[in-house]
Design an enzyme around this catalytic site. Sequence first.
Site, short mmCIF file in Angstrom:
data_model
loop_
_atom_site.label_atom_id
_atom_site.label_comp_id
_atom_site.label_asym_id
_atom_site.label_seq_id
_atom_site.Cartn_x
_atom_site.Cartn_y
_atom_site.Cartn_z
N GLU A 1 0.81 -1.21 0.00
CA GLU A 1 0.00 0.00 0.00
C GLU A 1 0.85 1.27 0.00
O GLU A 1 0.53 2.23 -0.67
CB GLU A 1 -0.91 -0.03 1.25
N ASP A 2 1.96 1.25 0.72
CA ASP A 2 2.68 2.50 1.00
C ASP A 2 4.06 2.64 0.36
O ASP A 2 4.71 3.67 0.53
CB ASP A 2 2.85 2.68 2.51
N ASP B 1 -2.58 -4.39 13.97
CA ASP B 1 -2.37 -3.12 13.28
C ASP B 1 -3.20 -2.03 13.95
O ASP B 1 -2.72 -0.95 14.29
CB ASP B 1 -2.79 -3.31 11.80
MN MN Z 1 -0.44 -0.71 9.31
#
Ligand code: MN
Length: 305
Positions: A84-85, A147
């Site tokens: 995602e990042d 998370d």
């Molecule tokens: Mn995370």
Amino acid sequence: RLRPGDHAPDGIEALLRRIKSYNPKADLKEIERAYRMAERSHEGQLRMTGEPFIEHPLGVASILAELRLDTTTLVAALLHDVVEDTDLSLEQIEREFGEEVGRIVDGLTKLDRITFRTREQAQAENVRKMIVAMARDIRVLLIKLADRLHNMRTLEVLSPQKQRQKANETLDIYAPLADRLGVHRMKWELEDLAFARLHPKRYEEIKSLVEKRENDRQDYLDAVVAEVKAKLRESKLKANVEGRPKHLYSVYEKMVLRGKEFNEIYDLVGIRVLVDSVRDCYAALGAIHSLWKPLPGRFKDFIAM
Ligand code: MN
């Protein structure tokens, strides 16, 4: 109960030591390799707290190590935000760490996108059902919960409005999921962290009420634990008996939802009995019921359920 001090404060070395202590066969090289890759990929990124981003996946993996999870889960936890990042692709993760890790990371990436879209509209129950259905692999859910827990621990950097939103979402969606999975330590901490954000005054009030009673409570708990241990020994059951204080949110729930006064809440303590098999669960339960009668309507057979 997971406290900030329980998880690895001094980086990857502490995490590896922790893993080795409960799983001597864990593939520590693989876990360290995942850490290095995550560290490289997140290089230069900062969390809103100002720390290097890698502290986040490391914190998530440390929470999961407290729950004694396997190598695959920990590797996936360390890599959970890279697709995602960062520039790293799912294919690269699969190539480096195998299909299983890839599937879990993919599940988490998709879950992030979905929960984001449905946050406002659907009812909590529907969102929870969808998360469970989407996750397929229980390890995806466990990483997702870790998370959220790690983010809740460092929530104060967000705006007050964002904090409330995250706290509500945690109470509506994530704490019940942790409960459903039987990961009660996570459920308690998620609820207490959310409670502290949503009702800071009530939180402090209940905390100080509970602390005032701490001495009595500890004496009582010690006596109960000793009595249970003796009874189980007498029944020739091998068991580990521990007392645990109730978390603050459950006290609040009783006061607000059931309208009880603090003085009426007598179950400020609980005990936990760990045995080796399901059969021993029932044997231990029977032994304890010979000491204290279950309250009609209040007893739940968590073993069968
Ligand atoms: Mn995370």
